[in-house]
Design an enzyme around this catalytic site. Structure first.
Site, short mmCIF file in Angstrom:
data_model
loop_
_atom_site.label_atom_id
_atom_site.label_comp_id
_atom_site.label_asym_id
_atom_site.label_seq_id
_atom_site.Cartn_x
_atom_site.Cartn_y
_atom_site.Cartn_z
N SER A 171 -6.77 -36.81 127.37
CA SER A 171 -6.72 -37.95 126.40
C SER A 171 -6.42 -39.90 126.13
O SER A 171 -7.29 -40.67 126.35
CB SER A 171 -5.71 -37.30 125.76
OG SER A 171 -4.63 -37.77 125.84
N GLU B 223 -5.31 -49.03 134.06
CA GLU B 223 -5.90 -48.84 134.68
C GLU B 223 -7.24 -50.41 134.11
O GLU B 223 -7.32 -50.70 133.81
CB GLU B 223 -7.19 -47.66 133.85
CG GLU B 223 -7.08 -46.54 133.40
CD GLU B 223 -7.83 -45.85 131.94
OE1 GLU B 223 -8.52 -46.79 132.00
OE2 GLU B 223 -7.19 -44.67 132.09
N HIS C 103 -11.89 -42.24 133.82
CA HIS C 103 -11.67 -42.36 132.63
C HIS C 103 -12.97 -42.22 131.97
O HIS C 103 -14.05 -43.20 131.14
CB HIS C 103 -11.68 -43.55 132.20
CG HIS C 103 -11.28 -43.66 131.13
ND1 HIS C 103 -9.79 -44.06 130.22
CD2 HIS C 103 -11.21 -42.74 129.48
CE1 HIS C 103 -10.18 -44.42 128.85
NE2 HIS C 103 -10.65 -43.41 128.56
#
Length: 630
Positions: A461, A491, A513
């Site tokens: 999520s 990230e 991701h």
């Protein structure tokens, strides 16, 4: 003394039509020839040599007709084919040809036999069409052309226009250098290189103006047109390597699109966004208040992903910038990854695979469990959570879910009253939580203590919803038997080195991701988001906007459309209608939607309008943005 008006001289092939007519004729007349494709390529080569002025037009024409082997009977079929190949922006601007028919001429090195019937439908009579004519033998075969016609000679367009001796400013619109020579010779005042169908470098370099479509030509000359603002002037910036289909979809609709493969920092984006009308991003680019203040023309932000926390939605709304995302397009991809990870974690596949890669054979059933009969706890029962629920149940899992909103359970899934209830009962916990900032560290040390011994955790999520140090401790202590993590609190902006405390831990699957990163999902997003962007730019539709009142509008039909975005305060609607009444505007349809902050009103009007009405509407108190569509 009455000043002479402008005269407009159009080329035919690749300008009024999308094709070179003789190429189409060749495809018909040579359809049964074994070397048909080879001959057509040779005809096209000769055509281009003549258009660019590399060989004389007379030579070009003679060589092509010899290769054609065409007949008089082919011409009616050719005309029908050309009717289907009118340039898109020409077909959508018939009003211009109707209103200015007496000032429009066609000068073409093509042939009247097929040009006349086509342009007649655009109110251009035969006497204002100047072109060559075919010569036929007694059997009806096309054997040549009238060589006495000035247009059959090299640079014949110059002599033809000179002989016409037109009054007023003469503008030439065509795709080739052979059209530019009229400007070069001084008998035309402007040359517009028309590039809707073909881009000829020699012509564009010499042009006074490059017209990617007729809308641009009409806009520059302030002439009647189908759309108020040419799409080629609407700049779209796509970042973060969105799927190429997004570029294709938007460029095909006529917009000017720039594609950048990586995300931009705030400073870089502030510099880049000035003059941009549409911004397309994924999850890494931050659309901040400073960025929006620098975005002097921004109308839309398209998020080619589900999440929108990277965008300051409230400030976008205050600036009248509509935001769209892709809430459904990649849900299946995320769910399939979750199913795969559940199986791999329960079977301890990654440790066994690592051992084999290291040269170690370790066949064992220890810590390897079936998913059938196990309890799956889904936190967040939205689009992804529901799909996961259905697929997991089909594999024999018992499904429990927890959501802060009341949701209808699918199949045999059971709702849990509290998060603790779900954690207590679940063998596998899968997180599908939205990007609300209040969800930071939603799963932390306390929640890990509430989970079953030996349970596994999936987070596909948001990176910030899990307390990573607490997860590391739960894994090292053996409280959790494994975890799969696809998202992280921080990230990188582009591919490269990455560090996380989770590296090297046993039975932990780490992915960068990629939950929604499948070819199918990215292609679906590349269709969905551009369609929403085009729907808003082209017609004003805001259906599925995440920060804006939603309005689904009927198709605009022979009407002007005024789009007015304003602060939602009392009296604005009355002031808008007061302005429209003052300028005697007849409203054929009016649509309003509001939320607590902004109002969005669309007015369709069926008559020509005084341009002063636009300025009056822009000056209405509490106006945020105003634009016109027609």
């Amino acid at each position: 003394m009455i000043e002479a008006g402008r005269k407009y001289v159009f080329d035919f092939d690749s300008t009024l039509t999308r094709v070179e007519a003789l190429d189409v004729l060749a495809e018909m007349s040579l359809k049964d020839r074994a070397n048909r494709d080879e001959v057509i390529r040779e005809i096209q080569k000769i055509t281009n040599l003549g258009i660019d002025g590399d060989i004389s037009f007379t030579e070009s024409l003679e060589r092509r007709i010899r290769l054609l082997e065409a007949h008089r009977d082919d011409l009616p079929r050719l005309v029908e084919e050309l009717r289907q190949k009118i340039s898109k922006s020409i077909a959508s601007n018939k009003e211009f040809f109707d209103k200015f028919s007496e000032d429009i001429y066609v000068i073409s090195c093509g042939f009247k036999e097929f040009i006349d019937p086509i342009v007649a439908e655009y109110n251009i009579p035969s006497e204002r069409v100047y072109a060559n004519t075919f010569e036929f033998d007694e059997d009806g075969r096309i054997v040549g052309f009238d060589k006495s016609n000035v247009l059959a000679s090299h640079n014949g367009k110059i002599q033809c226009l000179k002989d016409l001796d037109l009054d007023g400013e003469v503008q030439v619109i065509g795709d080739g250098y052979s059209d530019y020579v009229m400007r070069e010779a001084g008998i035309a005042d402007k040359f517009f290189a028309y590039t809707e169908n073909v881009h000829r470098e020699k012509a564009t370099q010499a042009a006074d103006h490059v017209a990617p479509n007729l809308d641009e030509f009409l806009f520059v000359n302030d002439l009647p047109r189908n759309i108020s603002y040419p799409k080629n002037r609407i700049k779209i910036l796509l970042l973060e390597n969105v799927h190429p289909a997004a570029f294709d979809n938007l460029a095909e609709d006529g917009f000017s699109v720039e594609l950048v493969k990586h995300s931009l920092s705030e400073e870089e984006l502030i510099e880049k966004i000035r003059g941009v009308h549409v911004l397309g991003i994924r999850s890494k680019t931050q659309v901040t208040k400073k960025v929006l203040d620098a975005a002097n023309k921004l109308l839309v932000v398209g998020a080619f992903c589900i999440g929108t926390t990277q965008i300051d939605l409230d400030y976008c709304k205050k600036k009248g910038v509509v935001v769209f995302n892709a809430p459904y397009s990649n849900t299946r991809s995320v769910v399939e990854l979750a199913i795969g990870q559940i199986i791999m974690l329960m079977r301890s596949i990654f440790p066994r695979s690592t051992e084999i890669h290291g040269g170690q054979w370790n066949k064992t059933a220890e810590n390897s469990r079936e998913v059938r009969g196990k309890n799956l706890g889904i936190v967040g029962y939205g689009n992804i959570g529901k799909q996961l629920s259905v697929l997991a149940e089909a594999m024999g899992m018992r499904v429990y879910f927890y959501d802060i909103e009341e949701k209808l359970a699918l199949g045999n899934a059971k709702a849990c009253a509290t998060l603790e209830d779900l954690l207590n009962v679940s063998d596998v916990v899968s997180l599908h939580i939205d990007d609300n900032k209040a969800n930071k560290n939603f799963i932390g040390e306390r929640e890990f203590r509430q989970m079953r011994e030996g349970a596994v955790l999936l987070n596909l999520s948001r990176g910030f919803v899990v307390d990573i140090p607490a997860l590391v401790q739960a894994l090292k202590s053996g409280k959790l038997a494994g975890a799969a993590v696809d998202v992280y609190p921080e990230e990188p902006r582009s591919n490269g080195p990455f560090e996380t405390e989770l590296r090297g831990l046993n039975n932990v699957i780490l992915t960068p991701h990629i939950g929604g990163s499948t070819e199918e999902a990215q292609r679906d997003i590349a269709d969905f988001v551009p369609n929403k962007i085009m729907g808003y730019i082209n017609s004003g539709n805001t259906v599925d906007a995440v920060n804006f009142p939603n309005i689904r509008l009927p198709k605009q039909d022979n009407a002007h459309r005024f789009l007015h975005i304003h602060k939602n305060v009392p009296g604005v609607m009355a002031k808008i209608n007061e302005v429209l009444a003052r300028y005697e505007m007849n409203i054929t349809g009016q649509y309003l939607s509001t939320d607590s902050d902004v109002g969005y009103v669309i007015s369709d009007l069926n008559k020509e309008y005084n341009k002063e009405v636009i300025q009056a509407l822009k000056k209405v108190e509490n106006t945020i943005k105003f634009r016109v569509l027609y």
